[in-house]
Design a protein around this motif. Structure first.
Motif, PDB file in Angstrom:
ATOM      1  N   ASN A  33     -94.853 -21.777  24.885  1.00 51.54           N
ATOM      2  CA  ASN A  33     -94.600 -22.360  26.199  1.00 51.54           C
ATOM      3  C   ASN A  33     -94.254 -21.290  27.225  1.00 51.54           C
ATOM      4  OD1 ASN A  33     -94.939 -24.898  25.086  1.00 51.54           O
ATOM      5  ND2 ASN A  33     -92.750 -25.266  24.821  1.00 51.54           N
ATOM      6  N   SER A  54     -95.781 -35.356  34.533  1.00 54.99           N
ATOM      7  CA  SER A  54     -96.037 -33.985  34.952  1.00 54.99           C
ATOM      8  C   SER A  54     -96.823 -33.900  36.236  1.00 54.99           C
ATOM      9  CB  SER A  54     -96.806 -33.240  33.853  1.00 54.99           C
ATOM     10  OG  SER A  54     -98.105 -33.767  33.729  1.00 54.99           O
ATOM     11  N   TYR A  68     -92.376 -29.066  21.970  1.00 48.70           N
ATOM     12  CA  TYR A  68     -93.809 -29.043  22.242  1.00 48.70           C
ATOM     13  C   TYR A  68     -94.322 -27.614  22.314  1.00 48.70           C
ATOM     14  CZ  TYR A  68     -95.429 -33.786  23.080  1.00 48.70           C
ATOM     15  OH  TYR A  68     -95.853 -35.070  22.915  1.00 48.70           O
ATOM     16  N   TYR A 113    -102.925 -25.908  29.677  1.00 47.82           N
ATOM     17  CA  TYR A 113    -101.650 -26.323  29.115  1.00 47.82           C
ATOM     18  C   TYR A 113    -101.203 -27.628  29.776  1.00 47.82           C
ATOM     19  CZ  TYR A 113    -100.007 -22.149  26.489  1.00 47.82           C
ATOM     20  OH  TYR A 113     -99.818 -21.162  25.560  1.00 47.82           O
ATOM     21  N   ARG A 114    -100.245 -28.291  29.159  1.00 48.22           N
ATOM     22  CA  ARG A 114     -99.558 -29.387  29.844  1.00 48.22           C
ATOM     23  C   ARG A 114     -98.633 -28.785  30.892  1.00 48.22           C
ATOM     24  NH1 ARG A 114     -98.374 -29.968  24.486  1.00 48.22           N
ATOM     25  NH2 ARG A 114     -99.369 -31.628  23.319  1.00 48.22           N
ATOM     26  N   SER A 169     -97.276 -25.719  26.737  1.00 49.95           N
ATOM     27  CA  SER A 169     -96.735 -26.359  27.925  1.00 49.95           C
ATOM     28  C   SER A 169     -96.214 -25.321  28.908  1.00 49.95           C
ATOM     29  CB  SER A 169     -95.583 -27.308  27.560  1.00 49.95           C
ATOM     30  OG  SER A 169     -96.001 -28.306  26.663  1.00 49.95           O
ATOM     31  N   SER A 196    -100.015 -36.250  22.629  1.00 51.70           N
ATOM     32  CA  SER A 196    -100.809 -36.093  23.839  1.00 51.70           C
ATOM     33  C   SER A 196    -102.233 -36.617  23.705  1.00 51.70           C
ATOM     34  CB  SER A 196    -100.860 -34.617  24.222  1.00 51.70           C
ATOM     35  OG  SER A 196    -101.572 -33.894  23.237  1.00 51.70           O
TER      36      SER A 196
END
Length: 263
Positions: free
Chosen positions: A92, A38, A159, A116-117, A162, A25
């Protein structure tokens, strides 16, 4: 070693997911792909796999500069987004629930609060296959879609940090729970009547485009899935007209109730 690992990734998901995982990232290319997939501009939310330490009791990266105070308190003390991110330790968040429940909208907001993503499994699948979900269902069938959905979920579970909005049927496959339960699973539970109203003009839902009564179909799907949704760590009943912002704030306020107490 890296080449062998890339080749081992299932070919259906490797065009995009492999790039996300390999590039990471923090590079320019990683930023671009994360934003495209996303739709969330905060792609630099942290690092990828945290040395295999994942799950609710795992360890990740935490401590981000956001000082919003949640409406509720834990142990008598206000909880800020920064403190909550620290307590999450990089795990996550997986949003589950029926189609139209607002998983993507609420997921974006949660990702922004926690830095977060954000990922949407349906969007990822469409990008990988380069065709809409309805077309995948029509050409390859639901079984093929579900297999690809599992592969995408498996890659995303590698990951940390996220928020992942999942498809309504992702809970049907038992092996998907082995990935979901590595994180915190949150069920957004919206009344059927409200779902039907939201989806009334939506032609992108393959399970609602075969001419059947949408309310009856949604009720049937809910009855088949509700016991699976109930396995979530958090159950968030949603009563209209709650706004996405209010729902996200409620989710954030409830997360500490299912985390291990801080030592």
């Amino acid at each position: 070693m890296a080449l062998a690992w890339i080749l081992a990734i299932p070919t259906l998901v490797s065009p995009l997911i492999a790039i996300l995982l390999i590039v990471g990232s923090r590079s320019q290319l990683g930023h671009r792909f994360l934003r495209e997939v996303s739709g969330c501009g905060q792609a630099d939310g942290g690092q990828g796999m945290a040395d295999g330490q994942r799950g609710i009791r795992g360890f990740g990266v935490g401590g981000l500069p956001n000082a919003m105070v949640l409406e509720t308190e834990t142990d008598g003390k206000p909880v800020t987004d920064t403190e909550l991110a620290k307590r999450l330790k990089g795990i996550n968040l997986y949003l589950i629930g029926m189609m139209g429940a607002g998983k993507s909208t609420v997921g974006h907001l949660l990702a922004q609060h926690l830095e977060y993503r954000f990922f949407d499994t349906d969007i990822l699948i469409e990008r990988v296959k380069q065709q809409p979900i309805t077309e995948i269902f029509q050409r390859e069938g639901e079984a093929s879609f579900r297999a690809l959905e599992t592969q995408v979920l498996a890659q995303l579970s590698a990951y940390t940090r996220s928020v992942v909005a999942t498809g309504g049927g992702i809970v049907l496959a038992q092996h998907n729970w082995s990935y979901l339960q590595e994180g915190l699973v949150i069920w957004l539970d919206v009344p059927i009547a409200e779902l039907a109203q939201r989806l009334e003009a939506d032609t992108t839902r393959p399970l609602l485009t075969n001419g059947t009564d949408p309310v009856a179909k949604l009720q049937s799907l809910f009855e088949a899935r509700s016991h699976l949704y109930a396995q979530a760590d958090l159950h968030i009943p949603i009563t209209p007209p709650a706004t996405p912002e209010a729902i996200a704030a409620h989710v954030l306020a409830q997360i500490p109730t299912v985390l291990k107490p801080t030592e």
